[in-house]
Design an enzyme around this catalytic site. Structure first.
Site, PDB file in Angstrom:
ATOM      1  N   SER A 162       0.840  -1.196   0.000  1.00  0.00           N
ATOM      2  CA  SER A 162       0.000   0.000   0.000  1.00  0.00           C
ATOM      3  C   SER A 162       0.873   1.244   0.000  1.00  0.00           C
ATOM      4  O   SER A 162       2.003   1.228   0.516  1.00  0.00           O
ATOM      5  CB  SER A 162      -0.891   0.003   1.248  1.00  0.00           C
ATOM      6  OG  SER A 162      -1.525   1.253   1.416  1.00  0.00           O
ATOM      7  N   TYR A 211      -3.327  -1.631  10.128  1.00  0.00           N
ATOM      8  CA  TYR A 211      -3.245  -1.954   8.696  1.00  0.00           C
ATOM      9  C   TYR A 211      -1.874  -1.562   8.142  1.00  0.00           C
ATOM     10  O   TYR A 211      -1.216  -2.351   7.457  1.00  0.00           O
ATOM     11  CB  TYR A 211      -4.349  -1.220   7.939  1.00  0.00           C
ATOM     12  CG  TYR A 211      -4.209  -1.287   6.434  1.00  0.00           C
ATOM     13  CD1 TYR A 211      -4.649  -2.401   5.723  1.00  0.00           C
ATOM     14  CD2 TYR A 211      -3.630  -0.236   5.722  1.00  0.00           C
ATOM     15  CE1 TYR A 211      -4.511  -2.466   4.351  1.00  0.00           C
ATOM     16  CE2 TYR A 211      -3.497  -0.288   4.347  1.00  0.00           C
ATOM     17  CZ  TYR A 211      -3.945  -1.410   3.661  1.00  0.00           C
ATOM     18  OH  TYR A 211      -3.796  -1.459   2.297  1.00  0.00           O
TER      19      TYR A 211
END
Length: 247
Positions: free
Chosen positions: A127, A140
């Site tokens: 990400s 996350y």
């Protein structure tokens, strides 16, 4: 004809990547927890298999059914948003089970066959949060940062046996849905003390122009797979590319 196994192909980046590789003439093994054959065209070059990356038996069955693989794309992941103070550690562990340990387990499952042939590529999708951490997504981000470090180290040892490791770092796109695939509501993780701050953050997120398209990620994975250099990281999407330029 080469074969790629892609995890998390029920939607978003994984689905588009599976379709893209199939369009390039590859054999594609599209995996997801609950197989949906209607997502893909009928083709002798495309198989849909059940796979839960948190279940060792499921991993072993999928890898065996897939047969010889040239490429593994570890795309499956879960999101989460909220204040860390209010996030149960059991929820944090669930995030890591998929985003971190699931990637490691899948990678370990395919290395032997690739090593025996002396060729293969492992692509780990992380990400842009690893490039510029954002508020309210600490677990996350940590789960994805762990894969960044894992991949960097693994790339060195697998290069010694003829394998390549790649990191694809997507930006924020329309299909990014934090906590949509978990069993806990975002609002459950925002105590009153954080409400004002969280409201501002979520409002800012909502006003962002989402510049990463699903096709950007699919094409970047394709580039990473076919690049024979020793490059490790590939930002995907205009926002991720911009962040990578200042990281």
């Amino acid at each position: 004809m080469k074969t790629v196994l892609i995890t998390g192909t029920s939607s978003g980046y994984g689905l588009e990547t599976a379709r893209f590789f199939h369009a390039q003439g590859w054999n594609v093994v599209a995996t997801m927890r609950k197989p949906d054959h209607d997502l893909f065209p009928r083709s002798d070059r495309l198989r849909v298999l059940p796979l839960d990356v948190t279940d060792p038996a499921s991993i072993a069955a999928a890898v065996e059914a897939a047969g010889p693989l040239d490429v593994l794309v570890n795309n499956a992941g879960v999101g989460s948003a909220g204040a860390f103070e209010a996030t149960p550690m059991a929820h944090v562990r669930r995030i890591f089970e998929t985003n971190t340990f699931g990637v490691m387990a899948m990678t370990q499952a395919v290395i032997p066959q690739m090593r025996e042939r002396g060729a293969g590529v492992i692509v780990n999708v992380t990400s842009s949060a690893t490039l510029a951490p954002m508020p309210l997504v600490a677990p996350y981000t940590a789960s994805k940062q762990a894969i960044e470090g894992f991949s960097g180290s693994l790339a060195h040892e697998l290069a010694a046996v003829g394998l390549r490791v790649r990191l694809v770092e997507p930006g924020l796109g329309p299909t990014t849905r934090f906590a949509a695939n978990t069993d806990i509501s975002v609002m459950d993780l925002v105590p009153e003390a954080y409400a004002g701050f969280a409201g501002q953050v979520f409002a800012a997120y909502g006003q962002q122009t989402l510049t990463t398209k699903e096709s950007d990620v699919a094409e970047t994975v394709w580039q990473a797979v076919n690049d024979t250099s020793d490059r490790l990281r590939y930002a995907a999407g205009a926002d991720a590319v911009a962040l990578a330029g200042v990281a």
